[in-house]
Design a protein around this motif. Structure first.
Motif, PDB file in Angstrom:
ATOM      1  N   ARG A  78     -11.855  -4.374 -63.383  1.00 19.01           N
ATOM      2  CA  ARG A  78     -10.526  -4.948 -63.201  1.00 19.01           C
ATOM      3  C   ARG A  78     -10.671  -6.370 -62.673  1.00 19.01           C
ATOM      4  O   ARG A  78     -11.190  -6.582 -61.571  1.00 19.01           O
ATOM      5  CB  ARG A  78      -9.703  -4.125 -62.224  1.00 19.01           C
ATOM      6  CG  ARG A  78      -9.437  -2.734 -62.749  1.00 19.01           C
ATOM      7  CD  ARG A  78      -8.599  -1.939 -61.803  1.00 19.01           C
ATOM      8  NE  ARG A  78      -8.690  -0.527 -62.146  1.00 19.01           N
ATOM      9  CZ  ARG A  78      -8.175   0.430 -61.422  1.00 19.01           C
ATOM     10  NH1 ARG A  78      -7.538   0.141 -60.315  1.00 19.01           N
ATOM     11  NH2 ARG A  78      -8.282   1.682 -61.804  1.00 19.01           N
ATOM     12  N   LEU A  79     -10.219  -7.329 -63.486  1.00 15.81           N
ATOM     13  CA  LEU A  79     -10.276  -8.736 -63.113  1.00 15.81           C
ATOM     14  C   LEU A  79      -8.859  -9.298 -63.111  1.00 15.81           C
ATOM     15  O   LEU A  79      -8.022  -8.880 -63.904  1.00 15.81           O
ATOM     16  CB  LEU A  79     -11.138  -9.518 -64.119  1.00 15.81           C
ATOM     17  CG  LEU A  79     -12.577  -9.026 -64.323  1.00 15.81           C
ATOM     18  CD1 LEU A  79     -13.245  -9.780 -65.454  1.00 15.81           C
ATOM     19  CD2 LEU A  79     -13.384  -9.175 -63.047  1.00 15.81           C
ATOM     20  N   PRO A  80      -8.581 -10.271 -62.239  1.00 24.43           N
ATOM     21  CA  PRO A  80      -7.241 -10.848 -62.228  1.00 24.43           C
ATOM     22  C   PRO A  80      -6.994 -11.649 -63.505  1.00 24.43           C
ATOM     23  O   PRO A  80      -7.928 -12.149 -64.133  1.00 24.43           O
ATOM     24  CB  PRO A  80      -7.248 -11.764 -60.997  1.00 24.43           C
ATOM     25  CG  PRO A  80      -8.685 -12.045 -60.723  1.00 24.43           C
ATOM     26  CD  PRO A  80      -9.462 -10.873 -61.241  1.00 24.43           C
ATOM     27  N   GLU A  81      -5.735 -11.769 -63.887  1.00 25.55           N
ATOM     28  CA  GLU A  81      -5.403 -12.521 -65.097  1.00 25.55           C
ATOM     29  C   GLU A  81      -5.713 -14.001 -64.925  1.00 25.55           C
ATOM     30  O   GLU A  81      -6.244 -14.641 -65.809  1.00 25.55           O
ATOM     31  CB  GLU A  81      -3.924 -12.310 -65.457  1.00 25.55           C
ATOM     32  CG  GLU A  81      -3.665 -10.932 -66.023  1.00 25.55           C
ATOM     33  CD  GLU A  81      -2.239 -10.763 -66.501  1.00 25.55           C
ATOM     34  OE1 GLU A  81      -1.574 -11.771 -66.814  1.00 25.55           O
ATOM     35  OE2 GLU A  81      -1.794  -9.607 -66.568  1.00 25.55           O
ATOM     36  N   GLY A  82      -5.367 -14.555 -63.778  1.00 27.12           N
ATOM     37  CA  GLY A  82      -5.669 -15.964 -63.517  1.00 27.12           C
ATOM     38  C   GLY A  82      -7.109 -16.118 -63.086  1.00 27.12           C
ATOM     39  O   GLY A  82      -7.825 -15.142 -62.866  1.00 27.12           O
ATOM     40  N   ASN A  83      -7.552 -17.365 -62.981  1.00 27.48           N
ATOM     41  CA  ASN A  83      -8.925 -17.597 -62.563  1.00 27.48           C
ATOM     42  C   ASN A  83      -9.002 -17.676 -61.047  1.00 27.48           C
ATOM     43  O   ASN A  83      -8.489 -18.618 -60.446  1.00 27.48           O
ATOM     44  CB  ASN A  83      -9.475 -18.883 -63.202  1.00 27.48           C
ATOM     45  CG  ASN A  83     -10.988 -18.848 -63.268  1.00 27.48           C
ATOM     46  OD1 ASN A  83     -11.615 -17.861 -62.887  1.00 27.48           O
ATOM     47  ND2 ASN A  83     -11.574 -19.919 -63.747  1.00 27.48           N
ATOM     48  N   ALA A  84      -9.581 -16.678 -60.422  1.00 27.33           N
ATOM     49  CA  ALA A  84      -9.729 -16.639 -58.969  1.00 27.33           C
ATOM     50  C   ALA A  84     -10.777 -17.673 -58.564  1.00 27.33           C
ATOM     51  O   ALA A  84     -11.941 -17.550 -58.919  1.00 27.33           O
ATOM     52  CB  ALA A  84     -10.160 -15.248 -58.536  1.00 27.33           C
ATOM     53  N   SER A  85     -10.352 -18.706 -57.839  1.00 29.36           N
ATOM     54  CA  SER A  85     -11.268 -19.803 -57.487  1.00 29.36           C
ATOM     55  C   SER A  85     -11.677 -19.761 -56.024  1.00 29.36           C
ATOM     56  O   SER A  85     -10.873 -19.456 -55.147  1.00 29.36           O
ATOM     57  CB  SER A  85     -10.611 -21.156 -57.785  1.00 29.36           C
ATOM     58  OG  SER A  85     -10.398 -21.294 -59.167  1.00 29.36           O
ATOM     59  N   VAL A  86     -12.950 -20.093 -55.790  1.00 23.65           N
ATOM     60  CA  VAL A  86     -13.509 -20.158 -54.442  1.00 23.65           C
ATOM     61  C   VAL A  86     -14.372 -21.415 -54.366  1.00 23.65           C
ATOM     62  O   VAL A  86     -14.677 -22.040 -55.383  1.00 23.65           O
ATOM     63  CB  VAL A  86     -14.378 -18.915 -54.129  1.00 23.65           C
ATOM     64  CG1 VAL A  86     -13.554 -17.646 -54.180  1.00 23.65           C
ATOM     65  CG2 VAL A  86     -15.576 -18.817 -55.067  1.00 23.65           C
ATOM     66  N   TYR A  87     -14.770 -21.790 -53.152  1.00 20.72           N
ATOM     67  CA  TYR A  87     -15.761 -22.848 -52.977  1.00 20.72           C
ATOM     68  C   TYR A  87     -17.092 -22.165 -52.719  1.00 20.72           C
ATOM     69  O   TYR A  87     -17.256 -21.481 -51.705  1.00 20.72           O
ATOM     70  CB  TYR A  87     -15.378 -23.783 -51.824  1.00 20.72           C
ATOM     71  CG  TYR A  87     -14.209 -24.670 -52.158  1.00 20.72           C
ATOM     72  CD1 TYR A  87     -14.364 -25.739 -53.044  1.00 20.72           C
ATOM     73  CD2 TYR A  87     -12.956 -24.426 -51.625  1.00 20.72           C
ATOM     74  CE1 TYR A  87     -13.282 -26.547 -53.374  1.00 20.72           C
ATOM     75  CE2 TYR A  87     -11.877 -25.233 -51.941  1.00 20.72           C
ATOM     76  CZ  TYR A  87     -12.045 -26.286 -52.820  1.00 20.72           C
ATOM     77  OH  TYR A  87     -10.985 -27.086 -53.145  1.00 20.72           O
ATOM     78  N   ALA A  88     -18.022 -22.315 -53.653  1.00 18.77           N
ATOM     79  CA  ALA A  88     -19.305 -21.617 -53.536  1.00 18.77           C
ATOM     80  C   ALA A  88     -20.342 -22.293 -54.419  1.00 18.77           C
ATOM     81  O   ALA A  88     -20.029 -23.204 -55.194  1.00 18.77           O
ATOM     82  CB  ALA A  88     -19.141 -20.154 -53.943  1.00 18.77           C
ATOM     83  N   ASP A  89     -21.577 -21.849 -54.302  1.00 16.39           N
ATOM     84  CA  ASP A  89     -22.676 -22.322 -55.133  1.00 16.39           C
ATOM     85  C   ASP A  89     -22.804 -21.369 -56.321  1.00 16.39           C
ATOM     86  O   ASP A  89     -23.017 -20.165 -56.137  1.00 16.39           O
ATOM     87  CB  ASP A  89     -23.963 -22.331 -54.306  1.00 16.39           C
ATOM     88  CG  ASP A  89     -25.155 -22.817 -55.098  1.00 16.39           C
ATOM     89  OD1 ASP A  89     -25.670 -22.040 -55.927  1.00 16.39           O
ATOM     90  OD2 ASP A  89     -25.585 -23.963 -54.891  1.00 16.39           O
ATOM     91  N   GLU A  90     -22.696 -21.901 -57.530  1.00 16.81           N
ATOM     92  CA  GLU A  90     -22.675 -21.038 -58.719  1.00 16.81           C
ATOM     93  C   GLU A  90     -23.939 -20.208 -58.873  1.00 16.81           C
ATOM     94  O   GLU A  90     -23.880 -19.013 -59.148  1.00 16.81           O
ATOM     95  CB  GLU A  90     -22.442 -21.869 -59.987  1.00 16.81           C
ATOM     96  CG  GLU A  90     -22.353 -20.990 -61.223  1.00 16.81           C
ATOM     97  CD  GLU A  90     -21.982 -21.751 -62.485  1.00 16.81           C
ATOM     98  OE1 GLU A  90     -22.109 -21.136 -63.570  1.00 16.81           O
ATOM     99  OE2 GLU A  90     -21.573 -22.909 -62.400  1.00 16.81           O
ATOM    100  N   SER A  91     -25.109 -20.820 -58.685  1.00 13.95           N
ATOM    101  CA  SER A  91     -26.350 -20.059 -58.875  1.00 13.95           C
ATOM    102  C   SER A  91     -26.490 -18.977 -57.804  1.00 13.95           C
ATOM    103  O   SER A  91     -26.991 -17.881 -58.072  1.00 13.95           O
ATOM    104  CB  SER A  91     -27.570 -20.979 -58.892  1.00 13.95           C
ATOM    105  OG  SER A  91     -27.723 -21.632 -57.656  1.00 13.95           O
ATOM    106  N   ALA A  92     -26.017 -19.258 -56.582  1.00 12.40           N
ATOM    107  CA  ALA A  92     -26.078 -18.250 -55.515  1.00 12.40           C
ATOM    108  C   ALA A  92     -25.117 -17.096 -55.811  1.00 12.40           C
ATOM    109  O   ALA A  92     -25.473 -15.928 -55.639  1.00 12.40           O
ATOM    110  CB  ALA A  92     -25.748 -18.885 -54.163  1.00 12.40           C
ATOM    111  N   VAL A  93     -23.902 -17.421 -56.278  1.00 13.96           N
ATOM    112  CA  VAL A  93     -22.938 -16.371 -56.638  1.00 13.96           C
ATOM    113  C   VAL A  93     -23.518 -15.510 -57.753  1.00 13.96           C
ATOM    114  O   VAL A  93     -23.459 -14.281 -57.704  1.00 13.96           O
ATOM    115  CB  VAL A  93     -21.585 -16.976 -57.067  1.00 13.96           C
ATOM    116  CG1 VAL A  93     -20.677 -15.906 -57.672  1.00 13.96           C
ATOM    117  CG2 VAL A  93     -20.896 -17.641 -55.887  1.00 13.96           C
TER     118      VAL A  93
END
Length: 197
Positions: A78-93
């Motif tokens: 289950r994923l949200p319809e909109g793009n859930a945005s955070v401040y993070a490092d992409e490779s770490a995520v």
């Protein structure tokens, strides 16, 4: 044992296979310990940027399709319809989510739920699966680098996937927690939501 004169060629080959497997395991363990020590260093470099989690999580889950399929697991995603945005490092995520899904694909049985949810101040990734082998006290030790819930598991992996994931989450200012609800293990990654959502 290999130096003994009274062993057969078949036994020698068997002993060599054991030595090779143990050597690979030791190499994997050393690599993971080195990676964990680097991640836990205060100088570990992270590039924090506004990151859309919905598409990223979706892509990573698709990569695990075969691993889940081999175990007969069809995850409920289950994923949200909109793009859930955070401040993070992409490779770490990416590494965190891959470690959690790899752990789930290896050890889960029965139903697996994967949810990405927008909360008031956070974006939460929750992975829930059956974990009948875990006792109530075990869940607190899952992120301990020297702990494996099942000794048989440690033969294939270093058991450092969850400690690495937790360290990366801490470095990004997020959290990774685990709790047991009956026979269900719930792993929750929590990032601060990006402003403007």
């Amino acid at each position: 044992m290999l130096e003994a004169e009274n062993i057969t060629l078949e036994e020698k080959l068997e002993y060599i296979a054991v030595v090779k497997n143990r050597t690979k395991r030791l190499q994997s363990l050393l690599n993971d310990f080195f990676e964990l020590s680097v991640i836990e260093s205060p100088d570990y470099p992270l590039t924090t940027e506004k990151l859309g989690l919905t598409a990223l999580i979706s892509d990573i889950v698709v990569e695990f399709y075969d691993a889940f399929n081999e175990r007969g697991i069809t995850p409920d995603i289950r994923l949200p319809e909109g793009n859930a945005s955070v401040y993070a490092d992409e490779s770490a995520v990416r590494r965190v989510v891959e470690n959690l899904l790899a752990n789930t694909a290896k050890y889960a049985s029965g139903q697996v739920d994967i949810r990405l949810e927008l909360q008031q101040e956070t974006v939460d990734l929750t992975i829930i699966n059956d974990a009948k082998e875990l006792a109530g006290s075990d869940v607190n030790l899952l992120f301990d680098r020297f702990y494996t819930a099942d000794r048989a598991r440690s033969a294939q992996t270093s058991g450092l996937g969850l400690p690495i994931a937790k360290s990366l989450m801490n470095n990004m200012g997020g959290t990774l927690t685990a709790e047991l609800d009956g026979d269900k293990l719930m792993l929750v990654c929590r990032w601060k939501k990006a402003k403007g959502q």
